[in-house]
Design a protein around this motif. Structure first.
Motif, PDB file in Angstrom:
ATOM      1  N   ARG A  12       6.858  -0.054  -2.491  1.00 49.27           N
ATOM      2  CA  ARG A  12       5.604  -0.586  -1.945  1.00 49.27           C
ATOM      3  C   ARG A  12       5.533  -0.274  -0.449  1.00 49.27           C
ATOM      4  O   ARG A  12       6.545  -0.117   0.209  1.00 49.27           O
ATOM      5  CB  ARG A  12       5.521  -2.090  -2.152  1.00 49.27           C
ATOM      6  CG  ARG A  12       5.552  -2.484  -3.628  1.00 49.27           C
ATOM      7  CD  ARG A  12       5.244  -3.976  -3.814  1.00 49.27           C
ATOM      8  NE  ARG A  12       5.538  -4.427  -5.158  1.00 49.27           N
ATOM      9  CZ  ARG A  12       4.783  -4.205  -6.231  1.00 49.27           C
ATOM     10  NH1 ARG A  12       3.682  -3.503  -6.116  1.00 49.27           N
ATOM     11  NH2 ARG A  12       5.129  -4.671  -7.411  1.00 49.27           N
ATOM     12  N   ASN A  13       4.316  -0.208   0.064  1.00 48.91           N
ATOM     13  CA  ASN A  13       4.063   0.053   1.482  1.00 48.91           C
ATOM     14  C   ASN A  13       4.523   1.442   1.915  1.00 48.91           C
ATOM     15  O   ASN A  13       5.045   1.615   3.008  1.00 48.91           O
ATOM     16  CB  ASN A  13       4.701  -1.014   2.374  1.00 48.91           C
ATOM     17  CG  ASN A  13       4.137  -2.388   2.123  1.00 48.91           C
ATOM     18  OD1 ASN A  13       2.967  -2.537   1.803  1.00 48.91           O
ATOM     19  ND2 ASN A  13       4.978  -3.398   2.233  1.00 48.91           N
ATOM     20  N   ILE A  14       4.286   2.440   1.058  1.00 49.21           N
ATOM     21  CA  ILE A  14       4.555   3.813   1.473  1.00 49.21           C
ATOM     22  C   ILE A  14       3.284   4.366   2.124  1.00 49.21           C
ATOM     23  O   ILE A  14       2.190   3.843   1.912  1.00 49.21           O
ATOM     24  CB  ILE A  14       5.009   4.714   0.296  1.00 49.21           C
ATOM     25  CG1 ILE A  14       3.905   4.884  -0.752  1.00 49.21           C
ATOM     26  CG2 ILE A  14       6.291   4.163  -0.335  1.00 49.21           C
ATOM     27  CD1 ILE A  14       4.211   5.917  -1.832  1.00 49.21           C
ATOM     28  N   ALA A  15       3.434   5.409   2.919  1.00 47.01           N
ATOM     29  CA  ALA A  15       2.277   6.012   3.584  1.00 47.01           C
ATOM     30  C   ALA A  15       1.291   6.517   2.539  1.00 47.01           C
ATOM     31  O   ALA A  15       1.685   7.148   1.555  1.00 47.01           O
ATOM     32  CB  ALA A  15       2.737   7.158   4.476  1.00 47.01           C
ATOM     33  N   CYS A  16       0.025   6.251   2.756  1.00 44.80           N
ATOM     34  CA  CYS A  16      -1.018   6.655   1.804  1.00 44.80           C
ATOM     35  C   CYS A  16      -1.213   8.164   1.748  1.00 44.80           C
ATOM     36  O   CYS A  16      -1.838   8.679   0.827  1.00 44.80           O
ATOM     37  CB  CYS A  16      -2.337   5.969   2.151  1.00 44.80           C
ATOM     38  SG  CYS A  16      -2.271   4.187   1.892  1.00 44.80           S
ATOM     39  N   SER A  49      -5.397  10.665  -1.264  1.00 42.04           N
ATOM     40  CA  SER A  49      -4.667   9.511  -0.769  1.00 42.04           C
ATOM     41  C   SER A  49      -4.102   8.735  -1.952  1.00 42.04           C
ATOM     42  O   SER A  49      -4.643   8.778  -3.046  1.00 42.04           O
ATOM     43  CB  SER A  49      -5.625   8.618   0.026  1.00 42.04           C
ATOM     44  OG  SER A  49      -4.973   7.464   0.498  1.00 42.04           O
ATOM     45  N   ASN A  50      -2.995   8.040  -1.710  1.00 44.09           N
ATOM     46  CA  ASN A  50      -2.456   7.167  -2.751  1.00 44.09           C
ATOM     47  C   ASN A  50      -2.770   5.722  -2.391  1.00 44.09           C
ATOM     48  O   ASN A  50      -3.312   5.437  -1.333  1.00 44.09           O
ATOM     49  CB  ASN A  50      -0.948   7.417  -2.942  1.00 44.09           C
ATOM     50  CG  ASN A  50      -0.118   6.929  -1.771  1.00 44.09           C
ATOM     51  OD1 ASN A  50      -0.145   5.761  -1.412  1.00 44.09           O
ATOM     52  ND2 ASN A  50       0.631   7.836  -1.157  1.00 44.09           N
ATOM     53  N   PHE A  51      -2.423   4.810  -3.279  1.00 42.82           N
ATOM     54  CA  PHE A  51      -2.703   3.395  -3.074  1.00 42.82           C
ATOM     55  C   PHE A  51      -1.598   2.661  -2.320  1.00 42.82           C
ATOM     56  O   PHE A  51      -1.620   1.439  -2.225  1.00 42.82           O
ATOM     57  CB  PHE A  51      -2.950   2.699  -4.418  1.00 42.82           C
ATOM     58  CG  PHE A  51      -4.260   3.081  -5.053  1.00 42.82           C
ATOM     59  CD1 PHE A  51      -5.458   2.689  -4.492  1.00 42.82           C
ATOM     60  CD2 PHE A  51      -4.284   3.838  -6.208  1.00 42.82           C
ATOM     61  CE1 PHE A  51      -6.670   3.037  -5.076  1.00 42.82           C
ATOM     62  CE2 PHE A  51      -5.476   4.198  -6.801  1.00 42.82           C
ATOM     63  CZ  PHE A  51      -6.684   3.794  -6.233  1.00 42.82           C
ATOM     64  N   GLY A  52      -0.610   3.391  -1.806  1.00 39.51           N
ATOM     65  CA  GLY A  52       0.436   2.765  -1.004  1.00 39.51           C
ATOM     66  C   GLY A  52       1.652   2.312  -1.787  1.00 39.51           C
ATOM     67  O   GLY A  52       2.495   1.591  -1.248  1.00 39.51           O
ATOM     68  N   TYR A  53       1.756   2.737  -3.043  1.00 37.42           N
ATOM     69  CA  TYR A  53       2.951   2.393  -3.817  1.00 37.42           C
ATOM     70  C   TYR A  53       3.252   3.502  -4.815  1.00 37.42           C
ATOM     71  O   TYR A  53       2.410   4.351  -5.107  1.00 37.42           O
ATOM     72  CB  TYR A  53       2.800   1.044  -4.535  1.00 37.42           C
ATOM     73  CG  TYR A  53       1.704   0.981  -5.569  1.00 37.42           C
ATOM     74  CD1 TYR A  53       1.982   1.221  -6.912  1.00 37.42           C
ATOM     75  CD2 TYR A  53       0.389   0.662  -5.215  1.00 37.42           C
ATOM     76  CE1 TYR A  53       0.980   1.155  -7.868  1.00 37.42           C
ATOM     77  CE2 TYR A  53      -0.605   0.586  -6.162  1.00 37.42           C
ATOM     78  CZ  TYR A  53      -0.312   0.839  -7.490  1.00 37.42           C
ATOM     79  OH  TYR A  53      -1.300   0.766  -8.433  1.00 37.42           O
TER      80      TYR A  53
END
Length: 132
Positions: A12-16, A49-53
């Motif tokens: 979780r909380n990876i760069a988008c 972009s990803n959702f941050g996870y």
């Protein structure tokens, strides 16, 4: 945890801005190459972009624990993002719903960000899987 059982973790909380291939590369560079069978990075429909996870399916619980040790509480990869990664074991009920939803989207041709790895270190994207 048993060494023989595959274990899925959620990063979780990876760069988008990270793509599935970038997530795989970060894991490989950390010494986890060959320790996981898939990387799934849910992306927005444009794929920019990803959702941050991300979900990572490790071949053993020991490998999943090593991932936690390496990345939990630290920035994931070398990006300009200041996000601090949280690594957790996937919650079967909650996270399996998210994976099932991604599988439905894949069947409808939407961008998923799934990277399937084999033992040789080669990988296929969700688009490759649809054509094989």
């Amino acid at each position: 945890m048993s060494k023989a059982k595959q274990q899925t973790v959620v990063l979780r909380n990876i760069a988008c801005s990270l793509s599935p291939a970038m997530v795989k590369s970060i894991l490989d560079d950390a010494g986890l190459g060959g320790a996981f069978s898939y990387v799934c990075v849910p992306c927005i429909p444009s794929g920019r972009s990803n959702f941050g996870y991300a979900f990572v399916g490790f071949r053993s619980a020991a490998d999943a624990e090593e991932c936690c040790r390496l990345f939990d509480g630290k920035t994931f990869g070398r990006t300009s993002s200041k996000k601090v990664c949280q690594v957790e074991l996937a919650n079967e009920e909650k996270d399996s719903r998210a994976l099932a939803q991604m599988n439905r989207r894949q069947r409808h041709g939407r961008q998923l960000g799934l990277l399937v790895c084999d033992g040789s270190g080669k990988h296929r994207t969700s688009a490759d899987r649809a054509t094989s």
